[in-house]
Design a protein around this motif. Structure first.
Motif, PDB file in Angstrom:
ATOM      1  N   GLU A 183       0.567   3.787  -3.084  1.00 58.18           N
ATOM      2  CA  GLU A 183      -0.778   4.223  -3.521  1.00 58.18           C
ATOM      3  C   GLU A 183      -0.764   5.631  -4.113  1.00 58.18           C
ATOM      4  OE1 GLU A 183      -5.325   4.749  -1.774  1.00 58.18           O
ATOM      5  OE2 GLU A 183      -3.790   3.830  -0.527  1.00 58.18           O
ATOM      6  N   THR A 184      -0.125   6.563  -3.417  1.00 60.75           N
ATOM      7  CA  THR A 184      -0.155   7.958  -3.900  1.00 60.75           C
ATOM      8  C   THR A 184       0.767   8.165  -5.104  1.00 60.75           C
ATOM      9  OG1 THR A 184       1.546   8.490  -2.282  1.00 60.75           O
ATOM     10  CG2 THR A 184      -0.742   8.914  -1.643  1.00 60.75           C
ATOM     11  N   HIS A 185       1.636   7.179  -5.387  1.00 59.88           N
ATOM     12  CA  HIS A 185       2.610   7.334  -6.479  1.00 59.88           C
ATOM     13  C   HIS A 185       2.202   6.572  -7.735  1.00 59.88           C
ATOM     14  CE1 HIS A 185       5.227   9.146  -3.481  1.00 59.88           C
ATOM     15  NE2 HIS A 185       4.987   8.101  -2.707  1.00 59.88           N
ATOM     16  N   ILE A 186       1.047   5.943  -7.709  1.00 58.64           N
ATOM     17  CA  ILE A 186       0.635   5.150  -8.881  1.00 58.64           C
ATOM     18  C   ILE A 186       0.571   5.997 -10.155  1.00 58.64           C
ATOM     19  CG2 ILE A 186      -1.387   3.937  -9.835  1.00 58.64           C
ATOM     20  CD1 ILE A 186      -1.474   2.475  -7.085  1.00 58.64           C
ATOM     21  N   GLY A 234       0.794  -1.237   0.000  1.00 58.46           N
ATOM     22  CA  GLY A 234       0.000   0.000   0.000  1.00 58.46           C
ATOM     23  C   GLY A 234       0.817   1.273   0.000  1.00 58.46           C
ATOM     24  N   HIS A 270      -2.562  -2.947  -3.352  1.00 62.69           N
ATOM     25  CA  HIS A 270      -3.096  -1.584  -3.217  1.00 62.69           C
ATOM     26  C   HIS A 270      -4.611  -1.588  -3.453  1.00 62.69           C
ATOM     27  CE1 HIS A 270       1.188  -0.897  -3.759  1.00 62.69           C
ATOM     28  NE2 HIS A 270       1.017   0.284  -3.204  1.00 62.69           N
ATOM     29  N   GLN A 304      -9.490   1.555  -5.764  1.00 64.82           N
ATOM     30  CA  GLN A 304      -9.783   2.942  -6.175  1.00 64.82           C
ATOM     31  C   GLN A 304      -8.548   3.689  -6.653  1.00 64.82           C
ATOM     32  OE1 GLN A 304     -10.567   1.587  -3.285  1.00 64.82           O
ATOM     33  NE2 GLN A 304     -10.028   2.846  -1.493  1.00 64.82           N
ATOM     34  N   ALA A 305      -7.351   3.216  -6.256  1.00 61.66           N
ATOM     35  CA  ALA A 305      -6.120   3.886  -6.697  1.00 61.66           C
ATOM     36  C   ALA A 305      -5.918   3.732  -8.207  1.00 61.66           C
ATOM     37  CB  ALA A 305      -4.920   3.310  -5.951  1.00 61.66           C
ATOM     38  N   PHE A 306      -6.495   2.673  -8.801  1.00 60.36           N
ATOM     39  CA  PHE A 306      -6.275   2.389 -10.229  1.00 60.36           C
ATOM     40  C   PHE A 306      -7.427   2.846 -11.119  1.00 60.36           C
ATOM     41  CE2 PHE A 306      -4.006  -0.704  -7.692  1.00 60.36           C
ATOM     42  CZ  PHE A 306      -2.730  -0.653  -8.228  1.00 60.36           C
TER      43      PHE A 306
END
Length: 1206
Positions: free
Chosen positions: A455-458, A452, A493, A496-498
């Motif tokens: 997540e913010t760097h995807i 996880g 992860h 929703q991150a994708f």
């Protein structure tokens, strides 16, 4: 004409080789001599093929002829080595290597063949001065082979070999120096410590003379080689070696610096603990030289321009501008980075300091221009991540992911994630495939270490992934790596991150699904499976793109097995998550999956897919395939494949739970007919899942169970009466009985089920029933009562009657009491004086089983009726000293089972009572008091733990032992609220390891062992202060040994034995839970003492030794000579004639246990190079008694093979 002569030559030699390779050929002395001379003559044959065959004949010949003939072969081959003919020299060299490879590994019996042959080779090839360099090189090669394989048999020659090899280090030819170093490397593992010191001192002396740089390189390289091969022996010379190597790092010579760092790497790998004083120095040097690049300017602006150039033009051209054939600085950088990697691997205890020093330096080197060096930077950082993952998984305290419960290294790593991504995301778009693979590998490790975290760097990573999937010049391996990383990313992860990136991700993944290479397709199907899950809220976008391609793969039958299985699984996820969007396509898809269900190769995957689809939140309509699927699934239950049976049972349970309305009762009959064979104690897990299926049938389709009483139910009752029933299997049976009794199935009412459960306890066979089955039946009776409350009063009355009836068999009375306890636990039996009276009367019974059951019953009814029973129970404990032990058992039941909220009004009165009984003379009662105190403390740790500390200071030795024992019961293997409080004060309780009372020290060790086993994080930080006291208790104390007269005999009693045993048990536990915090060499000193102690302690130390051989082989090798003697003594000791049978059995078990330790030692690489070990191994082999024990502990024939290698 010449060819006509050569053909018979060739054929005859070939026939001879075949004969020699057969086991039947026997040669007399004369034939041996003729064959040997003829073969040696053939080595000089003009035809190369004949020469080759002659060389191949030498190998089988060595084992078939006697010693003089082998010596003749070696003499001739050595003479040929000095011949003028190059071809003959080459063939003879190969011949000598062949002979060496076939010589026996160690001298057996009186045969000195190996020694004799080696003596000839050494004297003829190494002794004289060789004019021809090529002969010298071949000779050194042969010597290396000989030492590598037979060094143990050449101990007597080691000194002369060393004298011959050392001058070769000063040869003007680099190749000679390198091969001499190699030969010395093979010499050192078996040589004596004195010889190793001589070699090391020689190198130090030569280095101190400040020789030319080329010679310095050779000496440093030799130092690195002997450190790698000599292992732990280098440890005692480090104090002299390190300053010398550090001094030469400062010399302006890149190759010399490289060899210096290789030497440091060898020191750290072989002697990680001994290097402790020098770690800071070596780390600083590595950090300094990992950036050593004098010909290149890493300016920020230039770096950005350079990375832009790399995208436009070929990578090689951009490097050429700065690379130069003479520039060897990259070797310095690479060796220093590799040294850091080894340091990180070897010293996990320094992990947090690495994050503050090594981690930022490695991150700064992600910009390294040399691809080879950059790969090593990535490898070093991955080592850091691996160690972080290992430290995190070993951490006992898991405080629900809170910062204080998290591994400090993980916290530090999380702060660096943004820097890592910033350094890598540009490189993901570079042309260099190796760089991209390194990036993906590192990011995969990061995702595994801190799930996880990305997540913010995807958004920054997606372009790089897409680039590797779409770039035309990308290789298949690169695409597979990119897909593999994307899969890990999706799994670790949140979806929703994708979701914002689906439109970018889907096209390249779909393109990979259509790729012709099956490995790419297979990996893409895994990714697509996860993308479908992500796409649920955006289903309109994913379905049209992924579905047609996956369907095409699903329909294909001529594809790879892995692709078939993953296509089924991917389509299953699609139907599960997007089934409501498939419309008319759905029945066709389901029918294909049904076909795959009928196929033996794909059926297991298809079963799991049906399970997934049946539980789908989209409520997929399975009616078109349901009936046929049920009959196919029923047939799977009789298959032998266990995983198929378990998956099928889960699938049927899911179908009944979610699609019961579509299932006809008749369709379940084939399933029911297969279940009786599955409900059996031989496989409890299959039984548990089968009973869960029956529960689902009872709830969803009870009419199908009409015939159950004659088929599967007897098996369920046999399971209830089994001594193996517990945990999940028992819980599933309780659920089933409750579901069955409320389903109103004919012939299966409350009274029939109760009768079937309790009847065996009234029969003449009741004595055969195990104690566990009493508990199981009591739980079942309570479960039936809770489902039929109206039946409870009559059942309780019947049970009371059973207990009161003097004519009832003991088994029936015990069961009735346990049932009353279970019933009281789940529903209050009120203040019924009758229940209380009956139980108290039973506690006074003369029958031990009845008394114990009554104690459990009183505890059970008190749990259900605290107000009515607890004050009475406490009063009885105070006033009835004779029944105190049983009543304390009841109190323990209450404390264990009641929630803190309901028990809180009574805590003070319970505490006061328990403290009053801390000093009971009876140890069993004290242990019960301690357990009650510990479990009570768990309910209100903040208030009660300080009181226990206070009690420790004020009590007598007996009270102190009770308090320390109570702490053992506060240490549970699951995370608990008491953990942070306990961690703060456990040091105070461990101070009792210094108590003057022997028993207090023993229970303190037992408590420490419990902490080390269940929650090592509590004591890891205290090891430095605790270990000296622990080790002190392992020593035999003469003042605790006394003689007791028993009639005419004198008997020795060792009062310190129990304490020593507890100390060694702690040591054994620490090996598993706190190895990082141990100085293994110091630890081994005490293991060595234990190898000569009492029977029980020796058994423990043999286990420890075997464990250490796999966990810390380098340290064991260092102490090997001292460890072998006690093992040898145990293996060779015989019991005095006329001893009792138990003495013989104990000694035999000791010998077997010692031999297991020997077997573990022999499995350590390089152990056979120890002369002491080789001698002991030879003794085992030649002694029939010891050899048979060795083979039996090794498991038959495998042992003999291992022995031959020793």
């Amino acid at each position: 004409r010449s060819t006509a002569v050569e053909v018979p030559h060739f054929m005859a030699t070939n026939d001879l080789m075949l004969e020699l390779q057969s086991h039947s050929l026997q040669l007399d002395e004369d034939s041996e001599r003729k064959v040997v001379l003829m073969l040696l003559h053939l080595l000089e044959d003009k035809n190369g093929e004949v020469q080759n065959l002659a060389v191949r004949c030498l190998a089988p010949l060595v084992s078939k002829v006697k010693e003089p003939q082998v010596e003749t072969m070696v003499d001739t081959l050595c003479s040929n080595m000095t011949s003028d003919k190059e071809q003959l020299r080459d063939v003879s060299s190969i011949g000598l290597k062949t002979v060496i490879a076939e010589l026996p590994l160690s001298p057996s019996g009186d045969s000195t063949l190996t020694v004799g042959v080696c003596k000839k080779i050494t004297s003829q090839l190494i002794g004289g001065k060789q004019e021809d360099v090529s002969v010298q090189l071949e000779a050194l090669d042969i010597l290396s082979d000989m030492l590598e394989r037979l060094s143990g048999a050449l101990v007597s020659f080691h000194s002369s070999l060393l004298s011959s090899l050392l001058p070769q280090l000063t040869s003007s030819r680099m190749a000679v120096r390198k091969r001499s170093i190699l030969a010395l490397g093979h010499l050192v593992p078996c040589c004596s410590p004195a010889l190793f010191s001589q070699l090391t001192e020689h190198l130090l002396t030569e280095l101190s003379k400040a020789p030319p740089t080329s010679m310095t390189r050779t000496y440093i390289q030799c130092l690195a080689t002997i450190s790698r091969q000599g292992g732990h022996r280098v440890g005692e010379h480090l104090e002299k070696l390190i300053p010398m190597v550090v001094k030469f790092v400062a010399v302006e010579d890149d190759e010399l610096r490289e060899y210096c760092f290789q030497a440091f790497e060898a020191f750290i790998r072989r002697c990680p603990k001994e290097m402790s004083p020098h770690i800071a120095t070596v780390t600083q040097l590595c950090l300094k030289f990992m950036t050593f690049d004098p010909n290149y300017n890493y300016d920020d602006e230039e770096e950005e321009e350079n990375s832009m150039d790399t995208e436009d033009g070929p990578d090689e051209e951009s490097d050429e501008e700065y690379s130069d054939d003479d520039d060897l600085s990259w070797k310095v950088r690479r060796s220093s980075i590799r040294c850091l990697e080894v340091l990180v691997d070897a010293r996990r205890d320094l992990l947090t300091s690495f994050y503050s020093s090594v981690c930022p330096a490695l991150l700064a080197r992600f910009k390294e221009r040399e691809e080879n060096v950059r790969a090593d930077v990535f490898a070093a950082f991955s080592a850091l991540l691996r160690q972080t993952r290992a430290a995190s998984s070993r951490r006992g305290l898991g405080a629900g992911g809170e910062e204080e419960g998290e591994e400090p290294a993980v916290v530090m790593l999380k702060k660096q994630v943004s820097v890592i991504v910033k350094a890598l995301h540009k490189q993901l778009k570079e042309k260099s495939i190796r760089s991209r693979q390194g990036c993906f590998s590192l990011l995969t490790d990061l995702s595994h270490t801190v799930p996880g975290a990305l997540e913010t760097h995807i958004p920054a990573l997606i372009p790089g992934i897409v680039f590797s999937l779409t770039d035309r010049s990308t290789s298949s391996t690169m695409r597979i790596d990119a897909l593999s990383f994307l899969h890990v990313l999706l799994l670790s992860h949140p979806p929703q991150a994708f979701q914002p990136h689906m439109q970018v991700l889907l096209p390249p993944v779909v393109a990979c699904l259509e790729d012709s290479f099956y490995k790419i397709t297979s990996e893409a199907l895994l990714v697509a499976q996860q993308l479908v899950r992500v796409a649920r809220p955006l289903s309109h976008a994913a379905s049209p793109q992924v579905f047609p391609v996956t369907l095409k793969r699903l329909k294909a039958t001529d594809i790879d097995q892995e692709v078939k299985e993953r296509a089924i699984s991917c389509m299953g996820h699609m139907v599960c998550h997007l089934g409501d969007h498939l419309g008319a396509e759905l029945p066709g898809v389901l029918s294909i999956i049904l076909e795959r269900l009928k196929n033996e190769i794909t059926r297991l995957t298809a079963v799991r897919t049906f399970t997934l689809i049946s539980a789908s939140p989209t409520k997929v309509d399975l009616s078109p395939v349901l009936q046929e699927a049920l009959s196919v699934l029923a047939s799977f239950l009789r298959k032998k494949q266990r995983s198929l049976k378990l998956s099928t049972l889960s699938c049927l349970t899911a179908l009944l739970t979610h699609h019961a309305a579509s299932i006809e009762p008749a369709a379940l009959q084939p399933v029911l007919s297969e279940l009786p064979a599955l409900v059996d104690e031989s496989d409890m897990h299959v039984s548990q899942v089968s009973v869960s299926l029956l529960t689902s049938m009872s709830r969803a389709c009870s009419s199908s169970l009409a015939q159950i009483s004659s088929s599967v139910l007897p098996g369920v009752f046999r399971l209830v009466h089994s001594p193996l029933l517990q945990g999940g299997a028992l819980a599933s049976i309780l659920d089933f009985l409750q579901a069955l009794v409320v389903s109103n199935t004919s012939n299966l009412g409350y009274s029939q089920l109760l009768k079937a459960l309790t009847d065996p306890f009234h029969s003449s066979q009741s004595s055969l029933l195990h104690r566990q089955s009493y508990q199981s039946v009591a739980r079942c009776v309570a479960a039936l009562c809770s489902s039929c409350p109206s039946e409870a009063p009559a059942t309780v009355a019947g049970l009371l009657q059973e207990v009161k009836n003097p004519g009832s068999p003991e088994s029936a009375r015990v069961l009735a009491l346990l049932c009353l306890g279970e019933l009281g636990r789940s529903s209050s039996l009120g203040g019924s004086k009758e229940v209380q009276g009956v139980i108290l009367e039973a506690i006074s019974s003369t029958n031990e089983e009845v008394k114990t059951a009554a104690s459990c019953a009183l505890g059970g009814v008190a749990v259900g009726g605290l107000k009515d029973y607890l004050p009475f129970l406490l009063k009885e404990i105070s006033s009835q000293p004779r029944r105190q032990y049983l009543l304390l058992h009841s109190l323990k039941e209450v404390i264990s089972a009641c929630p803190a909220s309901s028990l809180s009004p009574h805590v003070e009165s319970i505490w006061t009572l328990l403290v009053q009984h801390c000093e009971c003379e009876e140890e069993g009662t004290r242990n019960l008091v301690a357990e009650c105190l510990g479990k009570l403390t768990l309910l209100n740790a903040e208030q009660l733990l300080p009181r226990l500390r206070q009690q420790l200071r004020t009590g007598s030795p007996l009270a102190r032992s009770t308090v320390v024992t109570s702490i053992k019961f506060t240490i549970v293997d699951q995370p608990a609220a008491i953990d942070p409080l306990l961690k703060e004060c456990i040091g105070d309780f461990l101070e009792t390891l210094q108590d003057e009372d022997l028993n207090v020290r023993r229970v303190s060790l037992v408590m420490f062992n419990s902490a080390a086993h269940n929650k090592p994080s509590l004591i890891r930080g205290l090891l430095v202060s605790v270990l000296p006291h622990l080790y002190r208790e392992t020593r035999i104390r003469k003042d605790l040994i006394r003689e007791v007269e028993m009639g005419p005999f004198k008997h020795t009693v060792d009062d310190g034995l129990d304490v020593r045993k507890a100390a060694f048990e702690c040591m054994y536990t620490l090996l598993d839970s706190c190895l990082d915090g141990l100085d293994v060499l110091h630890f081994l000193d005490h293991v060595e003492e234990g190898l000569r102690d009492h029977y029980d302690i020796r058994m423990l130390t043999f286990l420890m030794l075997a464990r250490l051989a796999s966990l810390s082989p380098a340290a064991v090798l260092q102490r090997l000579d001292r460890l072998i003697e006690p093992l040898r003594a145990t293996c060779t000791t015989k019991v005095k004639a006329g001893s009792v049978k138990q003495e013989f059995e104990k000694q035999e078990e000791l010998r077997r246990s010692a031999m297991r330790a020997v077997a573990a030692l022999l499995a350590v690489p390089e152990v056979e190079r120890s002369p002491v070990m080789a001698d002991f191994a030879n003794q085992i082999r030649t002694n029939a008694d010891m050899a048979s024990i060795y083979q039996s502990v090794q498991g038959g024939e495998g042992g003999a093979e291992s022995m031959d290698l020793s």
